[in-house]
Design a protein around this motif. Structure first.
Motif, PDB file in Angstrom:
ATOM      1  N   TYR A  78       0.543  -9.986  22.560  1.00 18.74           N
ATOM      2  CA  TYR A  78       1.487  -8.871  22.549  1.00 18.74           C
ATOM      3  C   TYR A  78       1.686  -8.349  23.968  1.00 18.74           C
ATOM      4  CZ  TYR A  78       1.267  -8.683  17.481  1.00 18.74           C
ATOM      5  OH  TYR A  78       1.357  -8.994  16.154  1.00 18.74           O
ATOM      6  N   PRO A  79       2.942  -8.183  24.379  1.00 16.55           N
ATOM      7  CA  PRO A  79       3.194  -7.732  25.752  1.00 16.55           C
ATOM      8  C   PRO A  79       2.863  -6.254  25.955  1.00 16.55           C
ATOM      9  CG  PRO A  79       5.262  -7.952  24.563  1.00 16.55           C
ATOM     10  CD  PRO A  79       4.168  -8.448  23.645  1.00 16.55           C
ATOM     11  N   THR A  80       2.520  -5.917  27.189  1.00 14.54           N
ATOM     12  CA  THR A  80       2.347  -4.536  27.611  1.00 14.54           C
ATOM     13  C   THR A  80       3.506  -4.210  28.535  1.00 14.54           C
ATOM     14  OG1 THR A  80      -0.051  -4.690  27.467  1.00 14.54           O
ATOM     15  CG2 THR A  80       0.838  -2.913  28.819  1.00 14.54           C
ATOM     16  N   ILE A  81       4.212  -3.133  28.249  1.00 13.11           N
ATOM     17  CA  ILE A  81       5.390  -2.742  29.019  1.00 13.11           C
ATOM     18  C   ILE A  81       5.014  -1.558  29.901  1.00 13.11           C
ATOM     19  CG2 ILE A  81       7.764  -1.924  28.899  1.00 13.11           C
ATOM     20  CD1 ILE A  81       6.332  -3.418  25.814  1.00 13.11           C
ATOM     21  N   ASN A  82       5.305  -1.675  31.195  1.00 16.41           N
ATOM     22  CA  ASN A  82       5.068  -0.590  32.151  1.00 16.41           C
ATOM     23  C   ASN A  82       6.407  -0.086  32.643  1.00 16.41           C
ATOM     24  OD1 ASN A  82       2.079  -0.649  32.511  1.00 16.41           O
ATOM     25  ND2 ASN A  82       2.550  -2.765  33.049  1.00 16.41           N
ATOM     26  N   ILE A  83       6.648   1.204  32.464  1.00 13.02           N
ATOM     27  CA  ILE A  83       7.877   1.831  32.939  1.00 13.02           C
ATOM     28  C   ILE A  83       7.489   2.828  34.020  1.00 13.02           C
ATOM     29  CG2 ILE A  83       9.866   3.243  32.324  1.00 13.02           C
ATOM     30  CD1 ILE A  83       9.530   2.150  29.440  1.00 13.02           C
ATOM     31  N   ASP A  84       8.015   2.618  35.226  1.00 15.88           N
ATOM     32  CA  ASP A  84       7.764   3.522  36.347  1.00 15.88           C
ATOM     33  C   ASP A  84       9.044   4.270  36.660  1.00 15.88           C
ATOM     34  OD1 ASP A  84       5.038   2.843  36.999  1.00 15.88           O
ATOM     35  OD2 ASP A  84       5.814   0.914  37.675  1.00 15.88           O
ATOM     36  N   TYR A  85       8.934   5.584  36.798  1.00 19.53           N
ATOM     37  CA  TYR A  85      10.084   6.406  37.155  1.00 19.53           C
ATOM     38  C   TYR A  85       9.600   7.550  38.027  1.00 19.53           C
ATOM     39  CZ  TYR A  85      14.106   9.467  36.831  1.00 19.53           C
ATOM     40  OH  TYR A  85      15.182  10.263  37.143  1.00 19.53           O
ATOM     41  N   LYS A  86      10.067   7.536  39.270  1.00 21.09           N
ATOM     42  CA  LYS A  86       9.633   8.536  40.252  1.00 21.09           C
ATOM     43  C   LYS A  86       8.115   8.600  40.271  1.00 21.09           C
ATOM     44  CE  LYS A  86      13.892  11.153  40.223  1.00 21.09           C
ATOM     45  NZ  LYS A  86      14.530  12.438  40.104  1.00 21.09           N
TER      46      LYS A  86
END
Length: 90
Positions: free
Chosen positions: A64-72
């Motif tokens: 299962y993938p791990t999603i990383n979302i970076d914002y500021k």
């Protein structure tokens, strides 16, 4: 839910959310909002569909993938664990 409390109390964690496979919010802590449960589940579900060529199914939890979302200065880590999705806000 003690799991949510344990994760929410870790250093650097600002919030945590858990949703079922349909996006129904099962619990939140900190800055996580229940309204985002469906979005997190949808992102996790879509990421699962991005299987490498020739792969037809996910074999175990490590697939299962791990999603990383970076914002500021913020980061959200989303991970599907089969029957639920976990989102950690840092």
């Amino acid at each position: 839910m003690t799991v949510l409390d344990d994760i929410a109390n870790r250093e650097g964690v600002q919030g945590v959310l858990i949703a079922d496979e349909k996006g129904l919010c099962l619990g939140t802590r900190g800055v996580a909002k229940s309204e985002t449960a469906a979005f997190a589940a949808s992102i996790a579900r879509t990421a699962r569909e991005l299987l490498p060529p020739g792969t037809t199914e996910l074999n175990d939890r490590t697939d299962y993938p791990t999603i990383n979302i970076d914002y500021k200065n913020h980061k959200v880590v989303i991970r599907n664990e089969g029957s639920f999705t976990l989102a950690i806000f840092m």
